[in-house]
Design a protein around this motif. Sequence first.
Motif, short mmCIF file in Angstrom:
data_model
loop_
_atom_site.label_atom_id
_atom_site.label_comp_id
_atom_site.label_asym_id
_atom_site.label_seq_id
_atom_site.Cartn_x
_atom_site.Cartn_y
_atom_site.Cartn_z
N ALA B 261 0.85 -1.54 -0.15
CA ALA B 261 0.20 -0.02 0.28
C ALA B 261 1.23 1.12 0.09
N GLY B 262 2.16 1.25 0.86
CA GLY B 262 2.52 2.30 0.55
C GLY B 262 3.77 2.43 -0.07
N PHE B 263 4.04 1.11 -1.46
CA PHE B 263 4.63 1.59 -2.63
C PHE B 263 3.56 2.25 -3.84
N LEU B 264 2.19 1.55 -3.12
CA LEU B 264 1.02 2.24 -4.48
C LEU B 264 1.02 3.58 -4.47
N VAL B 265 1.01 4.11 -2.87
CA VAL B 265 0.13 5.62 -2.79
C VAL B 265 1.16 6.19 -2.76
N GLN B 266 2.70 6.00 -2.78
CA GLN B 266 4.03 6.65 -2.85
C GLN B 266 3.78 7.08 -4.48
N ASN B 267 3.56 6.18 -4.98
CA ASN B 267 4.03 6.01 -6.98
C ASN B 267 2.48 6.60 -7.06
N VAL B 268 1.54 6.99 -6.45
CA VAL B 268 0.57 7.72 -6.95
C VAL B 268 0.85 9.26 -7.00
N LEU B 269 0.99 9.18 -5.19
CA LEU B 269 1.65 10.67 -5.11
C LEU B 269 2.46 11.65 -6.06
N LYS B 270 3.80 10.26 -6.26
CA LYS B 270 4.30 11.06 -7.37
C LYS B 270 4.37 11.49 -8.45
N TYR B 271 3.15 10.70 -8.66
CA TYR B 271 2.70 10.71 -10.53
C TYR B 271 1.40 12.20 -10.68
N LEU B 272 0.96 12.21 -9.58
CA LEU B 272 0.01 13.04 -9.23
C LEU B 272 0.87 14.79 -9.24
N LEU B 273 1.65 14.85 -8.54
CA LEU B 273 2.38 15.67 -7.91
C LEU B 273 3.35 16.19 -8.40
N HIS B 274 4.29 15.20 -9.91
CA HIS B 274 5.26 14.98 -10.33
C HIS B 274 6.14 15.47 -9.81
N PHE B 275 6.51 14.08 -8.77
CA PHE B 275 8.04 14.34 -7.99
C PHE B 275 8.37 12.95 -8.46
N GLY B 276 9.66 12.65 -7.96
CA GLY B 276 11.10 11.39 -8.38
C GLY B 276 9.68 10.74 -9.62
N GLN B 277 11.04 9.45 -9.26
CA GLN B 277 10.50 8.96 -10.74
C GLN B 277 9.27 7.57 -10.27
N VAL B 278 8.03 7.64 -11.58
CA VAL B 278 7.32 6.72 -11.14
C VAL B 278 7.80 4.88 -11.07
N SER B 279 7.79 4.19 -10.52
CA SER B 279 8.02 2.74 -11.08
C SER B 279 6.89 2.42 -12.19
#
Lengths: 403, 403
Positions: B261-279
Motif C-alpha cells: 500500500a505504501g509503494f502504491l500510494v507513494q507512486n500515486v503521489l509521485k505521479y499526481l504531484l510530479h516528483f521523483g520517478q514513477v515505477s
Amino acid sequence: MASPTVAELQQTIEKLREELKNEKQKIEEIKGTTKRTRITQMSSEVVDSNPYSRLMALKRMGIVDDYEKIRDFSIAVVGVGGVGSVTAEMLTRCGIGKLLLFDYDKVELANMNRLFYQPHQAGLSKVEAAEKTLREINPDVEFEVYNYNITTMDNFNHFMDRIRLGGKVKDTPVDLVLSCVDNFEARMAINTACNELGQSWFESGVSENAVSGHIQFVIPGDTSCFACAPPLVVATQTDEKTLKREGVCAASLPTTMAVVAGFLVQNVLKYLLHFGQVSYYLGYNALQDFFPTMRMKPNPHCDDTHCLRQQRLFQEREAAKPKQEFTEETEEEVVHDENEWKIELVSETTEDEAKAAEGDKPQLTEGVTVAYTKPAAQAEDSTDFVNATEMSIDDLMSQMKQL
Amino acid sequence: MASPTVAELQQTIEKLREELKNEKQKIEEIKGTTKRTRITQMSSEVVDSNPYSRLMALKRMGIVDDYEKIRDFSIAVVGVGGVGSVTAEMLTRCGIGKLLLFDYDKVELANMNRLFYQPHQAGLSKVEAAEKTLREINPDVEFEVYNYNITTMDNFNHFMDRIRLGGKVKDTPVDLVLSCVDNFEARMAINTACNELGQSWFESGVSENAVSGHIQFVIPGDTSCFACAPPLVVATQTDEKTLKREGVCAASLPTTMAVVAGFLVQNVLKYLLHFGQVSYYLGYNALQDFFPTMRMKPNPHCDDTHCLRQQRLFQEREAAKPKQEFTEETEEEVVHDENEWKIELVSETTEDEAKAAEGDKPQLTEGVTVAYTKPAAQAEDSTDFVNATEMSIDDLMSQMKQL
C-alpha cells in the motif's frame, strides 16, 4: 409555580428513559456489536471469526515452522509516532506476546497525516491512546506503557530496568528494542542502554523531507552501533520540539512511514520466527524506489566503552566457537565479509549520494539536516573504520541476470 | 400496589438524569473531545491543530511544488481489504480530493491480522466501515462508496460510468483507478474497463504465502495491460471465497500489505504531484528484501481488442509528436528501451526465480499458486512479445559503485 403533577413527572420519566435508550444505542453503534474476546490458543481454523487464521496459514504455506511462538516474545517500542504507532499496531495484529511502549508526547491534529491516531484522540498522551486502540484490536497482547522521556536520568534507569526485566517471562529481558524516535538524543540513549545490556535492537528513521527512510539492526559487539557511525542514521541533532518553536517542521508522509514500519516489523518477524534473511541495513529512497542494503562492522575506536566491551565479548565468543569454517558459513546466512567492491559507505555519502537520493538539497533552517548526509566535522575520523559490505549486490546481480 | 408518590418519582427522575449524564460522558470519552472540523484552505502554518502542516512542509523541503493540488484529484480504489483499506487511509490522510470505494465484502474478525479495520466493525460492509472511519479522519475528502461486486454485468456498467464520470469536477473521469482486489476475475474486469476508457490504473497484489507483493502501473496502449501478461501479476484464478469453502485460506501479513500500500500510494503521489520517478513495476520480496523493477511493453497480440486499439492510438500520438529525440529523452524520465541485459521476464520466472524469491514451494491446495509463477499452459506464447527492460539496473549499479 405549582409543583408538578404525578402525570407530568411520569411524562418526564418516560422522556428521560427514551433519551437514555438513545444514548445507549449510540454507544452500541460507536462500539459496534462484536467485541473481540481473548483467545487462549491460536488456531488454524478457517472461519470468519478466527483473527489468527491468516497468520497460522504461514505454516501451511511453508514460510514459518512455529507461528504460535510469537506469543512468547516481548518487544519494547520506543517512540509511538508515525513509525512507532504503526509498528506497534502490526505487532499487535500479529499477536505478539507483550509490548512495552515508551513516549512522552501527546496526540495532535498535526499528526493526522500519518496512520494510526484519529482526530478524537487529540490531547491524549500517545502511549495512552495507543494502548487503548491496540487492546481493542487484540486483547491477547500484554501491554506496559510509559508516558515519559527516556533521556532524563531517572527515566533512563527505569527504562534500562524494563529492557532488562520486561520479558514475557517475569524478570527476563525483552527480546528486541525498536527505536522509532525522531531525535538524536533519544537514539543515543537507546544505544547506550543496549550497549550496556548487550541487547539487540533495531534503529529506524525517516528523513526530514519525508522521502527516504531506513532500518538498521544493531547487535552489540557484532554490528556497528549508533555511536560507531551515527551519521548514516539520522544526522539532525535537533528534535521536533525545537523545530516547532521556530515555526518550522519536518515534512512527513504516511506512505514512507508505513513502508519503514513494514520493513521494520517484517525483519523483526523474520528474526524472531526464523524465516528469510534479516537485513542489517535496509534503506528506502522513495523518489527512485531504490533500496540500499549493507552491513557495517563496529568501530574499534567507538566512543562508547560498552560498545568496545561488547566487541571484545563478541570476539571471545567467536574465538571460542569450534573451527568449522564451512558449516558456519552455511549456518550464518547473511555474513559476507569480503569487500570486493571496495565500498566505503560513510565517507562517500556526502554530496553525490545525498543529491542522487534526495534530489536537490532544500534550503533548511539551522538544525534541520537531510538524513544520510554526514556533518563535515565528523567526516575524517570515520573513513578508517567503516568497512561496509554491500551484502546483496552479488545476489542481486545474479538474480537480475537470471530474470 | 400503591401508585408512586411525587417524591419517589422525583427520585427516579434524579437517578435517570444521573444515568443519562454518565452515558453522555461515556460517548464523550469514546469520541474524545476534539472533533476535526472541515478546512477550506490548506495551510502551512506550524501549529499542533493543523492536520496539513507536515504535508505542506513538502513544499519548503523542495519535494513538491504545489501540494494543494492534491485536492483536485479523484481516485477509485477497487477492493478495500488488506491493501485497499490502507491505501484509502493514506490518500485520505494526504488530503486527496475525492475517493470512490468499491467492495462487496464484509468485515470479519479473520481480517484483524491486517491494518485498518477493528473488531467492533465485524459484520459491517467494508465500504461502509471504511467510509465512516475515513470521514472521521479527514472530513475534507469527498466519498462515493459502492457495496457491490464490479464483475456482474449491471454493476460493471455502473462501475465504468463512475470511472468515466466520477472526477472531482462533475462528469469528468477519475484521475486514477487503483486495483486492490484479491482475485483474477476482478482484475480482468478493471483491466477491461480501463482499456475501453483509456484510463490509467495501478494494479497491486500480494502472494498467497504473504511474503511477496508488487505494484504495476498500466497506461493503456503504452505499457503492458493485465491481459497482455497476466501471470506476472497474480496467477491464481481462485478467489478467497472458493478457498474458504475448502477450509483453506491464503496467508497474509500486515507488514507486506502495508509495504505494498505504501509503494502504491507513494507512486500515486509521485505521479499526481510530479516528483521523483514513477515505477512501472515494483516488486517486494520480503524474505530477501529484494525489490525488482521493470517496464513491459504491451503485447501486440493481446486478447483484449481495446488494448490493441489503445496501442494504435498510443503509436499515432507518438508519431504525431515533434521529432525532438533529445528533449523527449530528458522529459520522459523513466523510458529506457534498450535491453542490454536481454532480460525476458515472463518466460524465466517459473522455476529458478520463484524458488529464489519464495523459498521452497509449499504444498498447496488446488487453485492456490505462488504469485509470480507462470502457469505452464501460457508459458510458450508469451516469450515472443514480452520485451521487459530492467529499468533501474544501470542506475542501481552506478549508485552502488559510487557508494
